[in-house]
Design a protein around this motif. Sequence first.
Motif, PDB file in Angstrom:
ATOM      1  N   ALA A  32       0.833  -1.200   0.000  1.00  0.00           N
ATOM      2  CA  ALA A  32       0.000   0.000   0.000  1.00  0.00           C
ATOM      3  C   ALA A  32       0.869   1.253   0.000  1.00  0.00           C
ATOM      4  O   ALA A  32       0.586   2.217  -0.720  1.00  0.00           O
ATOM      5  CB  ALA A  32      -0.929   0.002   1.207  1.00  0.00           C
ATOM      6  N   LYS A  33       1.926   1.234   0.785  1.00  0.00           N
ATOM      7  CA  LYS A  33       2.821   2.388   0.830  1.00  0.00           C
ATOM      8  C   LYS A  33       3.436   2.634  -0.549  1.00  0.00           C
ATOM      9  O   LYS A  33       3.517   3.771  -1.008  1.00  0.00           O
ATOM     10  CB  LYS A  33       3.905   2.172   1.874  1.00  0.00           C
ATOM     11  CG  LYS A  33       4.714   3.393   2.178  1.00  0.00           C
ATOM     12  CD  LYS A  33       5.627   3.173   3.369  1.00  0.00           C
ATOM     13  CE  LYS A  33       6.316   4.460   3.750  1.00  0.00           C
ATOM     14  NZ  LYS A  33       7.068   4.354   4.983  1.00  0.00           N
ATOM     15  N   GLY A  34       3.847   1.568  -1.222  1.00  0.00           N
ATOM     16  CA  GLY A  34       4.409   1.701  -2.566  1.00  0.00           C
ATOM     17  C   GLY A  34       3.387   2.233  -3.556  1.00  0.00           C
ATOM     18  O   GLY A  34       3.696   3.109  -4.371  1.00  0.00           O
ATOM     19  N   LEU A  35       2.168   1.719  -3.482  1.00  0.00           N
ATOM     20  CA  LEU A  35       1.114   2.159  -4.389  1.00  0.00           C
ATOM     21  C   LEU A  35       0.783   3.631  -4.151  1.00  0.00           C
ATOM     22  O   LEU A  35       0.663   4.412  -5.107  1.00  0.00           O
ATOM     23  CB  LEU A  35      -0.146   1.317  -4.200  1.00  0.00           C
ATOM     24  CG  LEU A  35      -1.336   1.783  -5.034  1.00  0.00           C
ATOM     25  CD1 LEU A  35      -1.193   1.278  -6.451  1.00  0.00           C
ATOM     26  CD2 LEU A  35      -2.625   1.320  -4.412  1.00  0.00           C
ATOM     27  N   ALA A  39       1.185   6.787  -6.646  1.00  0.00           N
ATOM     28  CA  ALA A  39       0.046   7.645  -6.955  1.00  0.00           C
ATOM     29  C   ALA A  39       0.366   9.109  -6.653  1.00  0.00           C
ATOM     30  O   ALA A  39       0.000  10.003  -7.419  1.00  0.00           O
ATOM     31  CB  ALA A  39      -1.179   7.201  -6.166  1.00  0.00           C
ATOM     32  N   LEU A  40       1.083   9.356  -5.558  1.00  0.00           N
ATOM     33  CA  LEU A  40       1.455  10.728  -5.210  1.00  0.00           C
ATOM     34  C   LEU A  40       2.383  11.322  -6.266  1.00  0.00           C
ATOM     35  O   LEU A  40       2.235  12.485  -6.652  1.00  0.00           O
ATOM     36  CB  LEU A  40       2.119  10.772  -3.841  1.00  0.00           C
ATOM     37  CG  LEU A  40       1.238  10.385  -2.656  1.00  0.00           C
ATOM     38  CD1 LEU A  40       2.048  10.418  -1.367  1.00  0.00           C
ATOM     39  CD2 LEU A  40       0.018  11.262  -2.553  1.00  0.00           C
ATOM     40  N   GLU A  41       3.321  10.519  -6.741  1.00  0.00           N
ATOM     41  CA  GLU A  41       4.225  10.989  -7.793  1.00  0.00           C
ATOM     42  C   GLU A  41       3.453  11.290  -9.073  1.00  0.00           C
ATOM     43  O   GLU A  41       3.708  12.301  -9.739  1.00  0.00           O
ATOM     44  CB  GLU A  41       5.323   9.954  -8.047  1.00  0.00           C
ATOM     45  CG  GLU A  41       6.311   9.838  -6.902  1.00  0.00           C
ATOM     46  CD  GLU A  41       7.236   8.641  -7.018  1.00  0.00           C
ATOM     47  OE1 GLU A  41       7.130   7.866  -8.011  1.00  0.00           O
ATOM     48  OE2 GLU A  41       8.063   8.452  -6.112  1.00  0.00           O
ATOM     49  N   LEU A  72      -7.354  10.224 -10.064  1.00  0.00           N
ATOM     50  CA  LEU A  72      -6.199   9.767  -9.283  1.00  0.00           C
ATOM     51  C   LEU A  72      -6.357  10.131  -7.809  1.00  0.00           C
ATOM     52  O   LEU A  72      -6.114   9.309  -6.925  1.00  0.00           O
ATOM     53  CB  LEU A  72      -4.901  10.389  -9.816  1.00  0.00           C
ATOM     54  CG  LEU A  72      -4.328   9.846 -11.102  1.00  0.00           C
ATOM     55  CD1 LEU A  72      -3.207  10.759 -11.603  1.00  0.00           C
ATOM     56  CD2 LEU A  72      -3.805   8.437 -10.894  1.00  0.00           C
ATOM     57  N   ALA A  73      -6.760  11.366  -7.561  1.00  0.00           N
ATOM     58  CA  ALA A  73      -6.927  11.831  -6.185  1.00  0.00           C
ATOM     59  C   ALA A  73      -8.018  11.043  -5.472  1.00  0.00           C
ATOM     60  O   ALA A  73      -7.854  10.649  -4.310  1.00  0.00           O
ATOM     61  CB  ALA A  73      -7.243  13.327  -6.170  1.00  0.00           C
TER      62      ALA A  73
END
Length: 122
Positions: A32-35, A39-41, A72-73
């Motif tokens: 989840a942290k990676g995803l 997504a933030l990038e 995305l948000a």
Amino acid sequence: MGELAALGMAERVRVDTGRVQNIVDELGEIAAKGLIQMALEQMALAVRTLQRVAREGDSARTVAKARRLSRLACQVGLVSLSRVADDVAHCADRQDAVALDATLARTVRVANRSLSEIWDGV
């Protein structure tokens, strides 16, 4: 001449923590942290692209880029950012240049606060 007052631009942001928790529950904390980081990038890039396309005056592409940012948000629970991106799409669709400039500026402020808030929470 009267006194001048500096107006601060502090944007309140809303994050759907339930959505973030669902992502963690579904994928596990590490995935989840990676995803979310990815997504933030993508959202940071989407904001820059949206600004560029809007400056070029391409209303159709501005609408498309704003709607992409909104999706995305929404996927990671950034409710405020999703809504303001929808506002940008609406202004671009109406070809309201003044409102578009204002909502684009707001998008940058909300994006900065939203991305920081969710990153701190991950």
